[in-house]
Design a protein around this motif. Sequence first.
Motif, PDB file in Angstrom:
ATOM      1  N   VAL A   1       0.834  -1.207   0.000  1.00 26.09           N
ATOM      2  CA  VAL A   1       0.000   0.000   0.000  1.00 26.09           C
ATOM      3  C   VAL A   1       0.873   1.263   0.000  1.00 26.09           C
ATOM      4  N   TRP A   2       2.071   1.170   0.556  1.00 20.43           N
ATOM      5  CA  TRP A   2       2.969   2.333   0.475  1.00 20.43           C
ATOM      6  C   TRP A   2       3.195   2.691  -0.978  1.00 20.43           C
ATOM      7  N   VAL A   3       3.513   1.636  -1.760  1.00 17.39           N
ATOM      8  CA  VAL A   3       3.799   1.860  -3.177  1.00 17.39           C
ATOM      9  C   VAL A   3       2.559   2.400  -3.877  1.00 17.39           C
TER      10      VAL A   3
ATOM     11  N   VAL B   1       3.287   7.173   4.381  1.00 19.69           N
ATOM     12  CA  VAL B   1       2.350   6.298   5.085  1.00 19.69           C
ATOM     13  C   VAL B   1       2.881   5.986   6.482  1.00 19.69           C
ATOM     14  N   ASN B   2       4.207   5.848   6.593  1.00 20.71           N
ATOM     15  CA  ASN B   2       4.748   5.507   7.908  1.00 20.71           C
ATOM     16  C   ASN B   2       4.746   6.683   8.877  1.00 20.71           C
TER      17      ASN B   2
ATOM     18  N   GLY C   1      -6.986   0.327   6.665  1.00 23.46           N
ATOM     19  CA  GLY C   1      -7.930  -0.357   5.789  1.00 23.46           C
ATOM     20  C   GLY C   1      -8.548   0.615   4.801  1.00 23.46           C
ATOM     21  N   ALA C   2      -8.956   1.774   5.304  1.00 26.45           N
ATOM     22  CA  ALA C   2      -9.568   2.778   4.440  1.00 26.45           C
ATOM     23  C   ALA C   2      -8.559   3.239   3.393  1.00 26.45           C
ATOM     24  N   LEU C   3      -7.309   3.342   3.789  1.00 25.31           N
ATOM     25  CA  LEU C   3      -6.267   3.757   2.859  1.00 25.31           C
ATOM     26  C   LEU C   3      -6.185   2.788   1.676  1.00 25.31           C
TER      27      LEU C   3
ATOM     28  N   LEU D   1      -9.468   3.264  -0.428  1.00 21.82           N
ATOM     29  CA  LEU D   1      -9.593   4.549  -1.119  1.00 21.82           C
ATOM     30  C   LEU D   1      -8.545   4.714  -2.203  1.00 21.82           C
ATOM     31  N   VAL D   2      -7.328   4.285  -1.907  1.00 18.08           N
ATOM     32  CA  VAL D   2      -6.284   4.449  -2.919  1.00 18.08           C
ATOM     33  C   VAL D   2      -6.600   3.627  -4.162  1.00 18.08           C
ATOM     34  N   THR D   3      -7.029   2.388  -3.968  1.00 14.53           N
ATOM     35  CA  THR D   3      -7.297   1.576  -5.153  1.00 14.53           C
ATOM     36  C   THR D   3      -8.516   2.096  -5.912  1.00 14.53           C
TER      37      THR D   3
END
Lengths: 250, 395, 558
Positions: free
Chosen positions: B298-300, B318-319, B338-340, B343-345
């Motif tokens: 998810v960072w990427v 993110v960190n 989880g929301a991240l 939402l990102v995708t």
Amino acid sequence: MTLELSRSLLYLDDITVSFDGFKALNALSLLIEPGEMRAIIGPNGAGKTTMMDVITGKTRPDEGSAMFAGRHDLTSMDEARIANLGIGRKFQKPTVFESHTVWDNLLLALKDSRGVFGTLFSSTSASQKEAIEELLETVHLTDASMAMAANLSHGQKQWLEIGMLLAQDPQLLLVDEPVAGMTDAETAQTAQLLRKINETRSVVVVEHDMTFVRDLDVKVTVLHEGSVLADGSLDHISSNERVIEVYLGR
Amino acid sequence: MIFHRLKHISWDLALGVYVTLLVLAIAVPFFNLVVPEGSAFHLSTYMVTLLGKYMCYALLALALDLVWGYCGILSLGHGAFFALGGYAMGMYLMRMIGPRGVYGDPVLPDFMVFLNWKELPWYWLGFDIFPFAMLMVVLVPGILAFAFGYLAFRSRVTGVYFSIITQALTFALLLAFFRNDMGFGGNNGLTDFKDILGFDIQSDATRSGLFIVTIAALAAGFAICRAIVGSKLGKVLLAVRDAESRTRFLGYRTDRYKLFVWVVSACLAGVAGALYVPQVGIINPSEFAPANSIEAVVWVAVGGRGTLAGAILGGVLVNIFKTWFTGALPEFWLFALGALFVLVTLLLPRGIIGTALHYREKHLEKKASEDNAFDEIAPEQPHDEAQEELERAGA
Amino acid sequence: MKPMRATIRSVLTAIALCLALATPLHTSAAQETVPDGPTTAPTSAAETHDLAGLVSRLPKASYNEKSELAGAIAETGNPRVELILSSFSAGRLQATKEGRVVIALKDDGPYEDALTGDKLGMMEGIRLKKVRVNNRLRGELHGLVARLALSSPDASIRRHAARETFDAADPDSLPSIEKALSRETESDIAETLRQARAAIILKNGVVDEEGQLAAIETLRDRGDLEALNALLGLDKSDNLVLRESAASAVRSIKRTLEYWDVAQNVYYGLSLGSVLLLAAIGLAITFGVMGVINMAHGEMIMLGAYTTYVVQQVLLAVAPSLMSVSLIISIPAAFIVAGGAGILIERTIIRFLYGRPLETLLATWGLSLILQQAVRTIFGPTNKPVVAPDWMSGAFQLGQLTITSSRIWIIVFSMIVLAVLMAFLKYTHFGTQTRAVTQNRKMAASMGVRTNLVDALTFGLGSGVAGIAGVALSQIDNVSPNLGQSYIIDSFMVVVFGGVGNLWGTLVGAMTLGVANKLLEPFAGAVVGKIVVLIFIILFIQRRPRGLFALKGRFVDA
């Protein structure tokens, strides 16, 4: 037999492929001579695409042999090896590298080292640039050379793919339905292009479009249920009763 | 999927990355070591370590982006390579404790004495030699990645299948490293490190030194990835990502290309893990947890995959967010994470940098087309403009 | 679940140990404080056949005397004898200060008179003293009670008693065994009696060599652990013939036991396999049929398990009488809850990601984190108790196999779920539509199938089935927010191993993995076994990337 083999560029003998009992190819035999252009027609499910798969190493036949230039056993090679032998394939649906430019698409296809480290340290030579310019010319894409392939029109993609095949400098080209979805003008241009290509290489064309096949004016092979039903000139084929029964007449 | 184009943009982006890293490498030690502790500008050693940790995560994200962004291989097990690199470093640090352990054994680490082991297992030999340990940091993840990738790519395991077996891989390692008789300290892992290359691992100067080394590793990793991506090999990788079978029919052994980046990526992840361990002071099996590997993905995604710089940005951003959030609202962190993901995708599939590049590109296109409209007798058109013209016509 | 069970087991073991240690200590202390003085003149117990007299002497007798008295009591043939002796051995025979002997029907009363059976109520305010027993005496009492029971008219009591005599192997019971054998009509009881006789003969060497050899034969045929133990005693026998015969019998029994062991592990494996099947079956629909990578699948299982918990809590408050069918009520409830959640997820997230499997994977992973945390916030992080109905608890013995009811039910249940699902997909209109959409979306759409609706419902179906799995898993696993996580990797392994898009493959995959896991466990250990299986699957997927039951054909690679 051996004489035929040594004379042939592509030699398929008694090829059988079955999927879960269904025989996609049934003892198919086919012989393409160097410099020949052949049109292959047949109703859906006749085994045209499977035949291409066998020739290019995507599918292994259950039985039979497939030889290239009289000495290369295609059934024991993978796709990359076969491609490097000099067999190029154009898919039914145009597949080009959409996130690359037209130029890069051709660069990737250009005959050159295919090794990992070869490509890591390679740079484009002047002669390669020249070759690419030439290809762009041939497939009418000079103006679009820096466009992303994704943004090309359908016809342009077909041409780009043919251009990529030429860049591979193959001895044999397999072309699957090259004019599907093209305008009449584009179709005529494509026929012309294929004839030009045929001047130096052998070509196998799979096509549904009868006008196009007539345009090509070459020997036609009719596939039906995985084997050859008839071959000869289009006129000869058109008068064959069995062909009319299974395909044209229906 | 059209994330990569305009080379001029990627160059000034890269310059931005190098400059930022250089500034950090100078400023962070300066504000920690030179600025006196009482000063408002003093940076605590805790912060230095924290930033160093972020840089390690950034390097892991970079490694992941190389395979995911450029070759379409989504690894859910990169944490395994990270942890293996970490364990290799941890083994060196354990050997450096020497007789200062609780049991005072000159050779055996405490946990082995505790387990009543009499001698060092063969695979611990040589780890007291720093260069050897550093070699292992790269080799162990590299060899595992090679073996795993060789099998997987050769038999054409792709897409989600590949992702799932990478997850299984890290899960299997997690279970294995939990075992005491594996000889890696079981549950507790390796900890209580004393010094590295003779420097006290707790001292401020060492911490700053580690930070600078981490920044250097990140910059080097970035340079390596850029070199790969910018070469013809990089073009082949993109080709594999977009149409693998086409690439194969062009005569490329796509499995070897994938294997190459996969191994390079695993080695980078190993280095990241190795730098991580002396800074956080511990390595234990939980680093193998599949959840960690997925978090790295998810960072990427947040930074923007297929942009390299985006991976670094995502890893850090993110960190930072995580550190702040777990401090302020710990029980809601999983909601936020989880929301991240969701939402990102759904809303930002290109990620931050990817989206920025996209709009910049759009903007340039628009400008170019406006220019063309006013200037009909186009002088020798550079390629870019030709392309835009074509796009306009094509669209 | 494993750590939990291990804990329980170790606690029980500890308790048992404490008891075993404490009992002799306790009794010896009692002996010191209440010396069995010569106050009661030792009378030959056999002389009196008066039950009342015998019983009344029990409280003050020494252990040796108690043993004799008990024997005498047994011989009176009085119908109350059995209850008196069994209460005695259980420590429920108690005496008042005045010497009246009573029986505690439960640990703290009510009481009844030992001799007459008169109900005495709770006897509050009256000091009672236990008639003490030690371990030796308890063993003897067991033997006596068993001998008495051997002549019971009830066959099941006789069967039980025969087993007890075998376990006790008390030479004193030999005559009663012979007597019982002569009139026993049930062949299996007679068989057990013969085995008991054999065990006694071997243990005490009461007959000649020939008799002993015959006894070895009998025990060899019995072929279980107890028989093995009885035979091992002959190891040190001076008689060479006997020793060799016993050794060969031991070998034979050991071999038999090994087979049973494998069978037991296969059973455990099938049981684990059916758990895996339940967990994976919903995934076989969402992933296998629809191609959606749902990393929140485990959380759908968890929702099902929590639904079971909530249903039980509600029933407990509203209609406690329905508790025994709470699981049955939970099944539709869990299906609706998890299925509803599934539809919601499909409509809000997944439908935007069709054709992008890797993105779907990430988004649903995020979702799983949210669901876990939501459940943790609402229900707390601790395990929630889910009660098993009576008909699901207990265990029975099949040959040498121990079969627990809950496991059997889960095996049966998983098969039912699979069968219903297959029938549903095959024979209903909805099933046809689902298959149509997954095979050719455009074609289905142009034929009037509402593909959006079918997508949502299919995903709901897969999630709902996961919810049902949660009901079953709540019986064998801890109902906690992490419940789902422990199944997600296994589920994917099963589906991928079995072959995507094929429910039969899922069945075979689950059972193969389950059995492989359990067969590996004895000599590799649980963790290594699991690792080996994981590695096996990884290697397997390398060889057959599309699983065990792969769909073959020219469209597969498209």
